[in-house]
Design an enzyme around this catalytic site. Structure first.
Site, mmCIF file in Angstrom:
data_model
loop_
_atom_site.group_PDB
_atom_site.id
_atom_site.type_symbol
_atom_site.label_atom_id
_atom_site.label_comp_id
_atom_site.label_asym_id
_atom_site.label_seq_id
_atom_site.Cartn_x
_atom_site.Cartn_y
_atom_site.Cartn_z
ATOM 1 N N ASN A 59 80.352 100.363 35.734
ATOM 2 C CA ASN A 59 79.833 99.970 37.049
ATOM 3 C C ASN A 59 79.164 98.607 36.951
ATOM 4 O O ASN A 59 78.594 98.264 35.912
ATOM 5 C CB ASN A 59 78.781 100.974 37.538
ATOM 6 C CG ASN A 59 79.399 102.245 38.079
ATOM 7 O OD1 ASN A 59 80.506 102.228 38.601
ATOM 8 N ND2 ASN A 59 78.681 103.343 37.959
ATOM 9 N N HIS A 60 79.175 97.863 38.038
ATOM 10 C CA HIS A 60 78.325 96.669 38.105
ATOM 11 C C HIS A 60 76.879 97.132 38.206
ATOM 12 O O HIS A 60 76.568 98.112 38.889
ATOM 13 C CB HIS A 60 78.683 95.822 39.331
ATOM 14 C CG HIS A 60 80.092 95.318 39.289
ATOM 15 N ND1 HIS A 60 80.522 94.424 38.338
ATOM 16 C CD2 HIS A 60 81.171 95.596 40.061
ATOM 17 C CE1 HIS A 60 81.799 94.158 38.524
ATOM 18 N NE2 HIS A 60 82.221 94.867 39.567
ATOM 19 N N ASP A 61 75.988 96.431 37.532
ATOM 20 C CA ASP A 61 74.573 96.841 37.506
ATOM 21 C C ASP A 61 73.870 96.308 38.757
ATOM 22 O O ASP A 61 73.082 95.365 38.703
ATOM 23 C CB ASP A 61 73.898 96.320 36.229
ATOM 24 C CG ASP A 61 72.506 96.909 36.065
ATOM 25 O OD1 ASP A 61 72.078 97.701 36.934
ATOM 26 O OD2 ASP A 61 71.847 96.567 35.066
#
Ligand SMILES: CC(C)(COP(=O)(O)OP(=O)(O)OC[C@H]1O[C@@H](n2cnc3c(N)ncnc32)[C@H](O)[C@@H]1OP(=O)(O)O)[C@@H](O)C(=O)NCCC(=O)NCCS
Length: 147
Positions: A59-61
């Site tokens: 996932n993108h943070d």
């Protein structure tokens, strides 16, 4: 790929990013799959994907990243798919999913979290509608040495 067992079959358009995180068992069959593997994707023996299957392990943070809508930071959430799993057309596997042995995921199912072994699951998020016939499963498994 980090590991690729024997008898890999690719019968449709299939793309793997982050292949260094991808481990494939024996007799894996892709009819059309996208794998984002940088966060770790492990697929067991006798796996079969229909077309348009997508597996994500990162996932993108978005909670801590340095830019909007997201920065370069990522959160890795490995995916594990046990032996003898069939993912039907258009299935999406989300980061962190653990798909139990013998699972059947119906067309368009979105898999997250723990999917119990031998379950038939459908929908978004995927829900169990039944379990495979264990007697028949074990007969095939013993006959072909599938586990
Ligand atoms: C999941 C699947 C295997 C189940 O088939 P089945 O065992 O004959 O099950 P049923 O058709 O009796 O459906 C069982 C229940 O799940 C629901 N259901 C079945 N498939 C569904 C799907 N893809 N999405 C949402 N719900 C689904 C049915 O509506 C039914 O619900 P109900 O009991 O409330 O009426 C099948 O529906 C499916 O999705 N096959 C995928 C086909 C495919 O992609 N083939 C590619 C070739 S590799």
């Amino acid at each position: 790929m980090a590991v690729c067992g024997p008898k890999l079959r690719i019968n449709g358009p299939s793309v793997i990013y982050g292949g260094e995180g991808v481990r494939l068992g024996t007799n894996v069959s892709f009819n059309g799959i996208f794998i984002s593997g940088a966060g770790g994707v492990t697929i067991g023996d006798n796996f079969h994907s229909a077309r348009n299957v997508r597996i994500f392990s990162v996932n993108h943070d978005y909670d801590h990243g340095s830019a909007l809508p997201y920065g370069p930071e990522v959160v890795s959430r490995p995916v594990v798919i046990e032996n003898n799993v069939w993912l039907a057309d258009g299935v999406i596997v989300c980061p962190g999913a653990r798909v139990g042995e013998g699972v059947v995921a119906g067309a368009g199912a979105v898999l997250r979290g723990q999917i119990p072994a031998f379950a038939v699951v459908v929908g978004n998020p995927a829900q169990v509608v039944r379990y495979r016939d264990r007697e028949h499963y074990e007969m095939l498994s013993n006959r072909d040495g599938l586990t």
